[in-house]
Design a protein around this motif. Structure first.
Motif, PDB file in Angstrom:
ATOM      1  N   VAL A   1       0.844  -1.200   0.000  1.00  0.00           N
ATOM      2  CA  VAL A   1       0.000   0.000   0.000  1.00  0.00           C
ATOM      3  C   VAL A   1       0.880   1.252   0.000  1.00  0.00           C
ATOM      4  CG1 VAL A   1      -1.609   1.360   1.397  1.00  0.00           C
ATOM      5  CG2 VAL A   1      -2.030  -1.077   1.013  1.00  0.00           C
ATOM      6  N   LYS A   2       1.928   1.266   0.811  1.00  0.00           N
ATOM      7  CA  LYS A   2       2.837   2.420   0.828  1.00  0.00           C
ATOM      8  C   LYS A   2       3.500   2.605  -0.536  1.00  0.00           C
ATOM      9  CE  LYS A   2       5.389   1.397   4.463  1.00  0.00           C
ATOM     10  NZ  LYS A   2       6.409   1.589   5.537  1.00  0.00           N
ATOM     11  N   ALA A   3       3.891   1.509  -1.164  1.00  0.00           N
ATOM     12  CA  ALA A   3       4.543   1.594  -2.469  1.00  0.00           C
ATOM     13  C   ALA A   3       3.605   2.168  -3.516  1.00  0.00           C
ATOM     14  CB  ALA A   3       5.037   0.215  -2.904  1.00  0.00           C
ATOM     15  N   VAL A   4       2.345   1.749  -3.490  1.00  0.00           N
ATOM     16  CA  VAL A   4       1.360   2.290  -4.432  1.00  0.00           C
ATOM     17  C   VAL A   4       1.231   3.796  -4.240  1.00  0.00           C
ATOM     18  CG1 VAL A   4      -1.093   2.350  -5.018  1.00  0.00           C
ATOM     19  CG2 VAL A   4       0.064   0.151  -4.722  1.00  0.00           C
ATOM     20  N   ARG A   5       1.062   4.213  -2.998  1.00  0.00           N
ATOM     21  CA  ARG A   5       0.898   5.644  -2.715  1.00  0.00           C
ATOM     22  C   ARG A   5       2.123   6.435  -3.159  1.00  0.00           C
ATOM     23  NH1 ARG A   5      -1.492   4.760   3.418  1.00  0.00           N
ATOM     24  NH2 ARG A   5      -3.615   4.166   2.791  1.00  0.00           N
ATOM     25  N   TYR A   6       3.298   5.850  -2.992  1.00  0.00           N
ATOM     26  CA  TYR A   6       4.523   6.580  -3.318  1.00  0.00           C
ATOM     27  C   TYR A   6       4.729   6.708  -4.821  1.00  0.00           C
ATOM     28  CZ  TYR A   6       9.039   8.577  -2.125  1.00  0.00           C
ATOM     29  OH  TYR A   6      10.092   9.450  -1.951  1.00  0.00           O
ATOM     30  N   GLN A   7       4.197   5.770  -5.600  1.00  0.00           N
ATOM     31  CA  GLN A   7       4.277   5.908  -7.061  1.00  0.00           C
ATOM     32  C   GLN A   7       3.276   6.951  -7.557  1.00  0.00           C
ATOM     33  OE1 GLN A   7       7.011   4.347  -7.881  1.00  0.00           O
ATOM     34  NE2 GLN A   7       6.803   3.459  -5.822  1.00  0.00           N
ATOM     35  N   ILE A   8       2.112   6.993  -6.930  1.00  0.00           N
ATOM     36  CA  ILE A   8       1.074   7.944  -7.343  1.00  0.00           C
ATOM     37  C   ILE A   8       1.467   9.377  -6.994  1.00  0.00           C
ATOM     38  CG2 ILE A   8      -1.325   8.643  -6.935  1.00  0.00           C
ATOM     39  CD1 ILE A   8      -1.969   5.664  -6.548  1.00  0.00           C
ATOM     40  N   LYS A   9       2.154   9.551  -5.873  1.00  0.00           N
ATOM     41  CA  LYS A   9       2.495  10.892  -5.379  1.00  0.00           C
ATOM     42  C   LYS A   9       3.133  11.783  -6.444  1.00  0.00           C
ATOM     43  CE  LYS A   9       5.411  13.193  -1.912  1.00  0.00           C
ATOM     44  NZ  LYS A   9       6.333  12.991  -0.768  1.00  0.00           N
ATOM     45  N   PRO A  10       4.142  11.327  -7.201  1.00  0.00           N
ATOM     46  CA  PRO A  10       4.755  12.215  -8.200  1.00  0.00           C
ATOM     47  C   PRO A  10       4.125  12.134  -9.585  1.00  0.00           C
ATOM     48  CG  PRO A  10       6.121  10.296  -7.908  1.00  0.00           C
ATOM     49  CD  PRO A  10       4.946  10.110  -7.014  1.00  0.00           C
ATOM     50  N   GLY A  11       3.068  11.308  -9.742  1.00  0.00           N
ATOM     51  CA  GLY A  11       2.381  11.370 -11.022  1.00  0.00           C
ATOM     52  C   GLY A  11       2.124  10.082 -11.759  1.00  0.00           C
ATOM     53  N   ALA A  12       2.272   8.922 -11.135  1.00  0.00           N
ATOM     54  CA  ALA A  12       1.933   7.675 -11.820  1.00  0.00           C
ATOM     55  C   ALA A  12       0.456   7.657 -12.179  1.00  0.00           C
ATOM     56  CB  ALA A  12       2.267   6.475 -10.940  1.00  0.00           C
ATOM     57  N   LYS A  13       0.130   7.251 -13.415  1.00  0.00           N
ATOM     58  CA  LYS A  13      -1.250   7.164 -13.881  1.00  0.00           C
ATOM     59  C   LYS A  13      -1.711   5.719 -14.040  1.00  0.00           C
ATOM     60  CE  LYS A  13      -1.478  11.605 -14.108  1.00  0.00           C
ATOM     61  NZ  LYS A  13      -2.164  12.312 -12.988  1.00  0.00           N
ATOM     62  N   VAL A  14      -0.821   4.795 -13.768  1.00  0.00           N
ATOM     63  CA  VAL A  14      -1.133   3.372 -13.752  1.00  0.00           C
ATOM     64  C   VAL A  14      -0.102   2.727 -12.829  1.00  0.00           C
ATOM     65  CG1 VAL A  14       0.329   2.919 -15.765  1.00  0.00           C
ATOM     66  CG2 VAL A  14      -1.468   1.283 -15.175  1.00  0.00           C
ATOM     67  N   ILE A  15      -0.492   1.644 -12.194  1.00  0.00           N
ATOM     68  CA  ILE A  15       0.445   0.886 -11.365  1.00  0.00           C
ATOM     69  C   ILE A  15       0.789  -0.404 -12.097  1.00  0.00           C
ATOM     70  CG2 ILE A  15       0.737  -0.418  -9.213  1.00  0.00           C
ATOM     71  CD1 ILE A  15       0.847   2.597  -8.807  1.00  0.00           C
ATOM     72  N   LYS A  16       2.080  -0.662 -12.246  1.00  0.00           N
ATOM     73  CA  LYS A  16       2.517  -1.938 -12.794  1.00  0.00           C
ATOM     74  C   LYS A  16       3.046  -2.797 -11.655  1.00  0.00           C
ATOM     75  CE  LYS A  16       5.735  -4.406 -15.740  1.00  0.00           C
ATOM     76  NZ  LYS A  16       6.984  -4.373 -16.525  1.00  0.00           N
ATOM     77  N   THR A  17       2.660  -4.069 -11.672  1.00  0.00           N
ATOM     78  CA  THR A  17       3.196  -4.991 -10.689  1.00  0.00           C
ATOM     79  C   THR A  17       3.727  -6.232 -11.375  1.00  0.00           C
ATOM     80  OG1 THR A  17       2.765  -6.178  -8.621  1.00  0.00           O
ATOM     81  CG2 THR A  17       1.025  -6.223 -10.280  1.00  0.00           C
ATOM     82  N   CYS A  18       4.628  -6.904 -10.704  1.00  0.00           N
ATOM     83  CA  CYS A  18       5.137  -8.188 -11.181  1.00  0.00           C
ATOM     84  C   CYS A  18       4.515  -9.277 -10.331  1.00  0.00           C
ATOM     85  CB  CYS A  18       6.660  -8.228 -11.091  1.00  0.00           C
ATOM     86  SG  CYS A  18       7.467  -7.091 -12.235  1.00  0.00           S
ATOM     87  N   ALA A  19       3.448  -9.878 -10.859  1.00  0.00           N
ATOM     88  CA  ALA A  19       2.751 -10.933 -10.128  1.00  0.00           C
ATOM     89  C   ALA A  19       3.515 -12.243 -10.170  1.00  0.00           C
ATOM     90  CB  ALA A  19       1.344 -11.123 -10.707  1.00  0.00           C
ATOM     91  N   THR A  20       4.360 -12.401 -11.202  1.00  0.00           N
ATOM     92  CA  THR A  20       5.158 -13.623 -11.334  1.00  0.00           C
ATOM     93  C   THR A  20       6.595 -13.260 -11.670  1.00  0.00           C
ATOM     94  OG1 THR A  20       4.990 -14.002 -13.733  1.00  0.00           O
ATOM     95  CG2 THR A  20       3.103 -14.690 -12.383  1.00  0.00           C
ATOM     96  N   ALA A  21       7.420 -14.284 -11.710  1.00  0.00           N
ATOM     97  CA  ALA A  21       8.781 -14.126 -12.213  1.00  0.00           C
ATOM     98  C   ALA A  21       8.722 -13.793 -13.699  1.00  0.00           C
ATOM     99  CB  ALA A  21       9.571 -15.409 -11.977  1.00  0.00           C
ATOM    100  N   GLY A  22       9.889 -13.532 -14.302  1.00  0.00           N
ATOM    101  CA  GLY A  22       9.897 -13.122 -15.694  1.00  0.00           C
ATOM    102  C   GLY A  22      11.117 -13.617 -16.435  1.00  0.00           C
ATOM    103  N   VAL A  23      11.239 -13.171 -17.671  1.00  0.00           N
ATOM    104  CA  VAL A  23      12.330 -13.593 -18.546  1.00  0.00           C
ATOM    105  C   VAL A  23      13.570 -12.739 -18.326  1.00  0.00           C
ATOM    106  CG1 VAL A  23      13.078 -13.844 -20.949  1.00  0.00           C
ATOM    107  CG2 VAL A  23      10.744 -14.499 -20.291  1.00  0.00           C
ATOM    108  N   LEU A  24      13.421 -11.413 -18.358  1.00  0.00           N
ATOM    109  CA  LEU A  24      14.580 -10.524 -18.365  1.00  0.00           C
ATOM    110  C   LEU A  24      15.003 -10.116 -16.960  1.00  0.00           C
ATOM    111  CD1 LEU A  24      13.666  -8.342 -21.474  1.00  0.00           C
ATOM    112  CD2 LEU A  24      15.027 -10.448 -21.363  1.00  0.00           C
ATOM    113  N   SER A  25      15.109 -11.093 -16.090  1.00  0.00           N
ATOM    114  CA  SER A  25      15.600 -10.894 -14.724  1.00  0.00           C
ATOM    115  C   SER A  25      16.285 -12.186 -14.319  1.00  0.00           C
ATOM    116  CB  SER A  25      14.454 -10.547 -13.779  1.00  0.00           C
ATOM    117  OG  SER A  25      13.402 -11.500 -13.887  1.00  0.00           O
ATOM    118  N   PHE A  26      17.007 -12.147 -13.210  1.00  0.00           N
ATOM    119  CA  PHE A  26      17.953 -13.226 -12.944  1.00  0.00           C
ATOM    120  C   PHE A  26      17.480 -14.262 -11.929  1.00  0.00           C
ATOM    121  CE2 PHE A  26      20.461 -10.039 -15.030  1.00  0.00           C
ATOM    122  CZ  PHE A  26      21.340 -10.776 -15.813  1.00  0.00           C
ATOM    123  N   GLU A  27      16.175 -14.274 -11.592  1.00  0.00           N
ATOM    124  CA  GLU A  27      15.686 -15.403 -10.813  1.00  0.00           C
ATOM    125  C   GLU A  27      15.579 -16.625 -11.713  1.00  0.00           C
ATOM    126  OE1 GLU A  27      11.826 -13.015 -11.225  1.00  0.00           O
ATOM    127  OE2 GLU A  27      13.750 -13.017 -12.255  1.00  0.00           O
TER     128      GLU A  27
END
Length: 422
Positions: free
Chosen positions: A193-219
Motif C-alpha cells: 500500500v505504501k509503495a502504491v501511494r509513493y508511485q502515485i504521489k509524483p504522477g503515476a497514472k497506472v500501477i505496474k506490478t510483477c505478479a510472477t517471475a519473468g524472462v529478463l531478470s535473474f531469478e
C-alpha cells in the motif's frame, strides 16, 4: 543529490526539444482530406475521409467547413492514432543493457526516452502506457507542454514487486543497489500500500506490478507466482481509491489467476494460459496485453545465458496461449513491450496478432477503442466529434493488408502535424 538529479533531468528534456512539422493556429479550422477513413467502431470504410480540427480536437467529420485550411493527403486511409499499452521508452536491449543499472543515471534514461518517444510517435502511436520509472513521468509532462515530440504518456513510475523478484534489481552482488518500497520493492500488504501511494504521489497514472517471475531478470523461474493474493488485492484496492488501474506482468498460470481475482485491469504477457484461466479472465473482463511481436523480434543473442534459456522455454508457450485466448474471446489490448525490440517497430504487433487468429479489424480495435478502454479514457481511440485530434494515415486499406500499419505516412498529435510523408 536529488535536486541535482532533477535539475540535470530538466536540462536533458529542454535540450531534446524537437520542432514539429506544423501547428494549427488557435481557433483556426484545419481539415484533413483523404481517399478513405476507417470507422473503427462500425468496421467500415468511409469515402472520402474528411475530418475538421479546431484547437486540437475533432470539430466535424464528413463535412468541409468554409475558410478551412485543407491538408489533402491523397490515396491513404485515415485512422485514429494507435495506442501501445506496454512500452519502456527509457530502455532497450543490447549486449551491455543489463549493466546499465549500475553505470547510468536517470539523465541517461531521459536522453534515451526522448529519442525513443519521437520514434514511437512517428510510427503512428500517439498514446503509450509506459513502464519506465520516474523519467517517463517527466516525459509525459514534457510532451503535453510541447517541449518534446512524442506520444501522450500514461506513466507507471516504478513497478511494484517482491524483494529479489522480477521487478527488483538483481544479478549483482548483495548490497549493490538495495531498494525499498519507495522504489517499488515491497513485501506484505502494508508495504505494498505504501509503495502504491509513493508511485502515485509524483504522477503515476497506472500501477505496474510483477505478479510472477519473468524472462529478463535473474531469478531461476520464469513463471512462478511472486505476490500473494492478499498483496495483490491490497495493491488493486489502494490504487482504485485513487482512480488508478493496475497492470500485472504475469507469465505463470497461478500468478495470472491470483492477479485476475485481485481485480487487475490487464495481464501483461499471459504466457501460460489454460481453459480455467481463460474463462476467469472472460468472466472478470480482464484484458490480455500479449506483447506477442517480441517473440519473433527479440535478439536472443543479446541475452545472458540464463535469460536466453528462459526465453526459449516460455516464448513458444506464449504463442499457443494467445491463440487460445483469441479463439475463446478474451479481450485483447494492444501492447508490445517496446524496448525489448527496437522502438518504432511497434506496428509489427498487428500482423502477428492476425497470424495468431485475430481479424484485421479486431487487431486495429485492440490498439484504438479497446486500448482506450484499458486506459479508462474516452477522449481518443475513435474518429468522432469532440475527441482528441490524434490522427494517422497509412497507404492502402489496412483491413485488406494489415501490414499497411507499418508504413505510417502522416501523424497528427492533438492537432499538431508531427509527420507528413515517409
Amino acid at each position: 543529490m536529488r535536486f541535482l538529479s532533477r535539475l540535470l533531468l530538466l536540462i536533458t528534456l529542454l535540450l531534446l526539444v524537437r520542432p514539429s512539422v506544423g501547428l494549427a493556429q488557435d481557433d483556426a479550422t484545419v481539415v484533413l482530406r483523404a481517399a478513405r477513413m476507417l470507422d473503427v467502431v462500425q468496421g467500415r470504410m468511409v469515402e472520402p475521409g474528411i475530418i475538421a480540427i479546431v484547437n486540437g480536437r475533432i470539430s466535424a467529420v464528413g463535412q468541409l467547413p468554409p475558410d478551412a485550411q485543407v491538408i489533402d493527403l491523397g490515396d491513404v486511409t485515415l485512422l485514429p492514432g494507435f495506442i501501445d499499452l506496454h512500452t519502456h521508452l527509457g530502455g532497450d536491449i543490447d549486449a551491455d543493457s543489463f549493466n546499465r543499472a549500475v553505470r547510468e543515471t536517470d539523465v541517461d534514461a531521459a536522453f534515451r526516452a526522448t529519442s525513443n518517444a519521437r520514434k514511437t510517435v512517428l510510427a503512428g502511436f500517439t498514446t503509450v502506457r509506459d513502464f519506465g520509472g520516474e523519467v517517463t513521468v517527466a516525459l509525459a509532462r514534457a510532451v503535453e507542454t510541447g517541449m518534446v515530440t512524442g506520444p501522450h504518456v500514461f506513466p507507471s513510475r516504478n513497478p511494484i514487486g517482491i524483494t529479489g523478484g522480477h521487478c527488483d534489481i538483481t544479478g549483482f552482488a548483495p548490497g549493490v543497489l538495495e531498494t525499498s518500497w519507495r522504489d517499488g520493492i515491497a513485501d506484505g500488504p502494508d508495504e505494498v500500500v505504501k509503495a502504491v501511494r509513493y508511485q502515485i504521489k509524483p504522477g503515476a497514472k497506472v500501477i505496474k506490478t510483477c505478479a510472477t517471475a519473468g524472462v529478463l531478470s535473474f531469478e531461476e523461474s520464469v513463471g512462478a507466482q511472486q505476490y500473494s493474493f492478499a498483496e495483490l488485492e491490497a495493491m488493486v484496492q489502494e490504487a482504485a481509491r485513487h482512480g488508478i488501474k493496475v497492470a500485472a506482468h504475469a507469465h505463470g498460470t497461478e500468478g495470472i489467476r491470483a492477479a485476475v481475482r485481485a481485480g487487475v485491469a490487464s495481464i501483461e504477457h499471459g504466457s501460460i494460459l489454460d481453459t480455467e484461466t481463460i474463462e476467469l479472465m472472460k468472466a472478470r473482463g480482464t484484458y490480455l496485453v500479449p506483447t506477442t511481436y517480441l517473440i519473433d523480434a527479440i535478439d536472443l543473442d543479446a541475452l545472458p545465458p540464463l535469460l536466453r534459456s528462459k526465453a526459449e522455454r516460455i516464448l513458444p508457450l506464449a504463442r499457443e496461449s494467445l491463440a487460445q485466448a483469441i479463439a475463446a474471446g478474451v479481450k485483447i489490448g494492444f501492447g508490445t513491450d517496446a524496448g525489448v525490440y527496437p522502438h518504432g517497430d511497434n506496428a509489427g504487433e498487428f500482423a502477428v496478432l492476425v497470424e495468431r487468429g485475430m481479424a484485421p479489424l479486431a487487431a486495429l480495435q485492440s490498439a484504438t477503442i479497446e486500448a482506450a478502454a484499458v486506459l479508462g479514457v474516452t477522449d481518443r481511440g475513435v474518429i468522432q466529434v469532440g475527441r482528441l485530434a490524434d490522427l494517422i494515415a497509412v497507404p492502402g486499406n489496412p483491413l485488406e493488408d494489415i501490414r499497411a500499419t507499418e508504413h505510417v505516412s502522416f501523424v497528427m498529435l492533438a492537432g499538431t502535424v508531427v509527420k507528413r510523408g515517409e
